[in-house]
Scaffold this motif. Structure first.
Motif, mmCIF file in Angstrom:
data_model
loop_
_atom_site.group_PDB
_atom_site.id
_atom_site.type_symbol
_atom_site.label_atom_id
_atom_site.label_comp_id
_atom_site.label_asym_id
_atom_site.label_seq_id
_atom_site.Cartn_x
_atom_site.Cartn_y
_atom_site.Cartn_z
ATOM 1 N N PRO A 242 0.834 -1.200 0.000
ATOM 2 C CA PRO A 242 0.000 0.000 0.000
ATOM 3 C C PRO A 242 0.870 1.251 0.000
ATOM 4 C CG PRO A 242 0.032 -0.937 2.195
ATOM 5 C CD PRO A 242 0.801 -1.883 1.308
ATOM 6 N N LEU A 243 0.404 2.272 -0.705
ATOM 7 C CA LEU A 243 1.162 3.520 -0.794
ATOM 8 C C LEU A 243 1.288 4.167 0.575
ATOM 9 C CD1 LEU A 243 -0.282 5.182 -4.011
ATOM 10 C CD2 LEU A 243 1.750 3.764 -3.769
ATOM 11 N N GLU A 244 2.431 4.779 0.803
ATOM 12 C CA GLU A 244 2.678 5.509 2.039
ATOM 13 C C GLU A 244 3.279 6.855 1.707
ATOM 14 O OE1 GLU A 244 5.119 3.241 4.656
ATOM 15 O OE2 GLU A 244 3.713 1.574 4.761
ATOM 16 N N ILE A 245 2.977 7.847 2.536
ATOM 17 C CA ILE A 245 3.531 9.181 2.374
ATOM 18 C C ILE A 245 4.441 9.455 3.561
ATOM 19 C CG2 ILE A 245 3.005 11.648 2.238
ATOM 20 C CD1 ILE A 245 0.314 10.849 0.971
ATOM 21 N N ASP A 246 5.658 9.879 3.283
ATOM 22 C CA ASP A 246 6.599 10.214 4.342
ATOM 23 C C ASP A 246 6.215 11.584 4.895
ATOM 24 O OD1 ASP A 246 8.699 10.779 6.033
ATOM 25 O OD2 ASP A 246 10.241 10.103 4.635
ATOM 26 N N ILE A 247 5.423 11.558 5.955
ATOM 27 C CA ILE A 247 4.869 12.773 6.545
ATOM 28 C C ILE A 247 5.961 13.700 7.079
ATOM 29 C CG2 ILE A 247 3.377 13.609 8.419
ATOM 30 C CD1 ILE A 247 1.896 12.386 6.033
ATOM 31 N N GLU A 248 7.098 13.154 7.448
ATOM 32 C CA GLU A 248 8.169 13.999 7.978
ATOM 33 C C GLU A 248 8.739 14.953 6.932
ATOM 34 O OE1 GLU A 248 11.115 11.603 9.863
ATOM 35 O OE2 GLU A 248 9.785 11.076 11.516
ATOM 36 N N TYR A 249 8.538 14.644 5.639
ATOM 37 C CA TYR A 249 9.064 15.497 4.573
ATOM 38 C C TYR A 249 7.976 16.077 3.673
ATOM 39 C CZ TYR A 249 13.573 13.808 6.049
ATOM 40 O OH TYR A 249 14.685 13.527 6.802
ATOM 41 N N CYS A 250 6.730 15.625 3.806
ATOM 42 C CA CYS A 250 5.625 16.143 2.997
ATOM 43 C C CYS A 250 5.330 17.587 3.401
ATOM 44 C CB CYS A 250 4.384 15.278 3.202
ATOM 45 S SG CYS A 250 2.901 15.963 2.431
ATOM 46 N N LYS A 251 5.272 18.471 2.409
ATOM 47 C CA LYS A 251 4.998 19.886 2.684
ATOM 48 C C LYS A 251 3.514 20.234 2.559
ATOM 49 C CE LYS A 251 9.587 21.388 1.349
ATOM 50 N NZ LYS A 251 10.130 20.202 0.705
ATOM 51 N N GLY A 252 2.683 19.260 2.186
ATOM 52 C CA GLY A 252 1.244 19.489 2.127
ATOM 53 C C GLY A 252 0.784 20.328 0.957
ATOM 54 N N CYS A 253 1.473 20.256 -0.156
ATOM 55 C CA CYS A 253 1.123 21.088 -1.315
ATOM 56 C C CYS A 253 -0.194 20.674 -1.968
ATOM 57 C CB CYS A 253 2.250 21.075 -2.347
ATOM 58 S SG CYS A 253 2.512 19.475 -3.146
ATOM 59 N N GLY A 254 -0.565 19.392 -1.863
ATOM 60 C CA GLY A 254 -1.833 18.919 -2.414
ATOM 61 C C GLY A 254 -1.785 18.481 -3.860
ATOM 62 N N VAL A 255 -0.621 18.468 -4.468
ATOM 63 C CA VAL A 255 -0.509 18.035 -5.862
ATOM 64 C C VAL A 255 -0.988 16.598 -6.005
ATOM 65 C CG1 VAL A 255 1.106 17.531 -7.742
ATOM 66 C CG2 VAL A 255 1.302 19.662 -6.464
ATOM 67 N N CYS A 256 -0.631 15.745 -5.057
ATOM 68 C CA CYS A 256 -1.040 14.335 -5.112
ATOM 69 C C CYS A 256 -2.563 14.201 -5.145
ATOM 70 C CB CYS A 256 -0.458 13.561 -3.936
ATOM 71 S SG CYS A 256 -0.883 14.218 -2.308
ATOM 72 N N ALA A 257 -3.240 14.963 -4.301
ATOM 73 C CA ALA A 257 -4.707 14.906 -4.240
ATOM 74 C C ALA A 257 -5.335 15.424 -5.531
ATOM 75 C CB ALA A 257 -5.212 15.699 -3.039
#
Length: 94
Positions: free
Chosen positions: A61-76
């Motif tokens: 399952p896909l995982e997002i490395d929250i420690e480095y995610c800046k929350g830009c929302g491009v993925c969504a």
């Protein structure tokens, strides 16, 4: 005479920890993946492809490395199945 300078130039990079360290605390929204909507043999991985920080795994399952995610929302925005929701706050890495 001048030497032929027309050579193939290839630029390549790989995701790595940023110089600024763990940048996840910069974000105001956090991506959350609905694994039921995402999984399957025809999953597209557009979120992984378009993530500017390279923090989404390419294995299921896909995982997002929250420690480095800046929350830009491009993925969504890129997810055709609406499997990624941006949730207000820095959940997961507070």
């Amino acid at each position: 005479m001048a030497e032929d300078t027309n050579k193939l130039i290839v630029a390549r990079s790989a995701p790595a920890a940023g110089e600024a360290g763990r940048t996840g605390d910069w974000r105001s929204h956090t991506p959350v993946i609905d694994q039921d909507r995402c999984t399957g043999k025809d999953t597209c991985l557009l979120c992984w492809l378009y993530c500017p920080d390279g923090v989404i795994s390419s294995e299921f399952p896909l995982e997002i490395d929250i420690e480095y995610c800046k929350g830009c929302g491009v993925c969504a925005e890129e997810c055709p199945r609406d499997a990624i929701t941006m949730v207000e706050g820095r959940t997961g890495g507070d």
